[in-house]
Design a protein around this motif. Structure first.
Motif, PDB file in Angstrom:
ATOM      1  N   ASP A  56       0.842  -1.194   0.000  1.00  0.00           N
ATOM      2  CA  ASP A  56       0.000   0.000   0.000  1.00  0.00           C
ATOM      3  C   ASP A  56       0.881   1.249   0.000  1.00  0.00           C
ATOM      4  O   ASP A  56       0.804   2.072   0.899  1.00  0.00           O
ATOM      5  CB  ASP A  56      -0.933   0.009   1.209  1.00  0.00           C
ATOM      6  N   HIS A  60       4.867   5.256  -5.241  1.00  0.00           N
ATOM      7  CA  HIS A  60       5.320   4.112  -6.034  1.00  0.00           C
ATOM      8  C   HIS A  60       6.653   4.367  -6.731  1.00  0.00           C
ATOM      9  O   HIS A  60       7.232   3.464  -7.311  1.00  0.00           O
ATOM     10  CB  HIS A  60       4.289   3.774  -7.121  1.00  0.00           C
ATOM     11  N   MET A  91      -2.987   1.383  -2.954  1.00  0.00           N
ATOM     12  CA  MET A  91      -2.410   2.684  -2.658  1.00  0.00           C
ATOM     13  C   MET A  91      -2.740   3.036  -1.209  1.00  0.00           C
ATOM     14  O   MET A  91      -3.819   2.726  -0.723  1.00  0.00           O
ATOM     15  CB  MET A  91      -2.977   3.744  -3.601  1.00  0.00           C
ATOM     16  N   SER A  95      -1.668   8.535   0.727  1.00  0.00           N
ATOM     17  CA  SER A  95      -1.096   9.016  -0.529  1.00  0.00           C
ATOM     18  C   SER A  95      -1.721  10.347  -0.937  1.00  0.00           C
ATOM     19  O   SER A  95      -2.868  10.658  -0.595  1.00  0.00           O
ATOM     20  CB  SER A  95      -1.317   7.999  -1.651  1.00  0.00           C
ATOM     21  N   GLN A  97      -2.742  11.155  -3.795  1.00  0.00           N
ATOM     22  CA  GLN A  97      -3.870  10.908  -4.687  1.00  0.00           C
ATOM     23  C   GLN A  97      -5.156  10.635  -3.896  1.00  0.00           C
ATOM     24  O   GLN A  97      -6.218  11.189  -4.204  1.00  0.00           O
ATOM     25  CB  GLN A  97      -3.552   9.733  -5.609  1.00  0.00           C
TER      26      GLN A  97
END
Length: 127
Positions: A56, A60, A91, A95, A97
């Motif tokens: 997770d 990345h 993810m 994060s 995002q």
């Protein structure tokens, strides 16, 4: 390039040696020399020890600094084949995002990265 046929070591980078990619590489070129054709290096992205054991990542594109950096990964690849997981379906909730989606909802440019319950479990009223 393809993975060589031979025995492959599957490990997290922090489980052997002193807990770093560099130390693991030293082991592979020292005490474990010529035993493995390659290494499946389990998630080493930041954070490698997240809620889902590294599957997770928050980023990345970044090696967790506690394990080393891309230079250490590259150096390991000079002596053994490396396989690494590209985790595109997981993810971290921390994060950038995901936080953006929480803040902006469907207006977030990252909205398409995430599935909702409705996306997965569509209602079928005709059944």
């Amino acid at each position: 390039m393809s993975i060589s046929n031979g025995v492959q070591l599957i490990t997290y980078a922090d489980r052997l040696g002193d807990g770093s990619i560099e130390s693991l590489n030293s082991l592979l070129n020292g005490a474990l020399a010529n035993l493995f054709k390659g290494v499946h290096l389990l998630p080493f992205y930041y954070p490698y020890d997240g809620e889902d054991a590294g599957f997770d990542p928050i980023d990345h594109t970044s090696v967790d600094k506690r394990l080393g950096d891309w230079g250490h990964v590259k150096k390991m690849g000079e002596s053994v084949d490396i396989m690494a997981d590209l985790i595109v379906n997981h993810m971290s909730a921390q994060s950038q995002q995901f936080r953006d989606v929480l803040q902006h909802g469907r207006d977030s440019k990252y909205w398409p990265l995430f599935l909702t319950k409705q996306d997965v479990f569509t209602s079928n009223d005709d059944a």
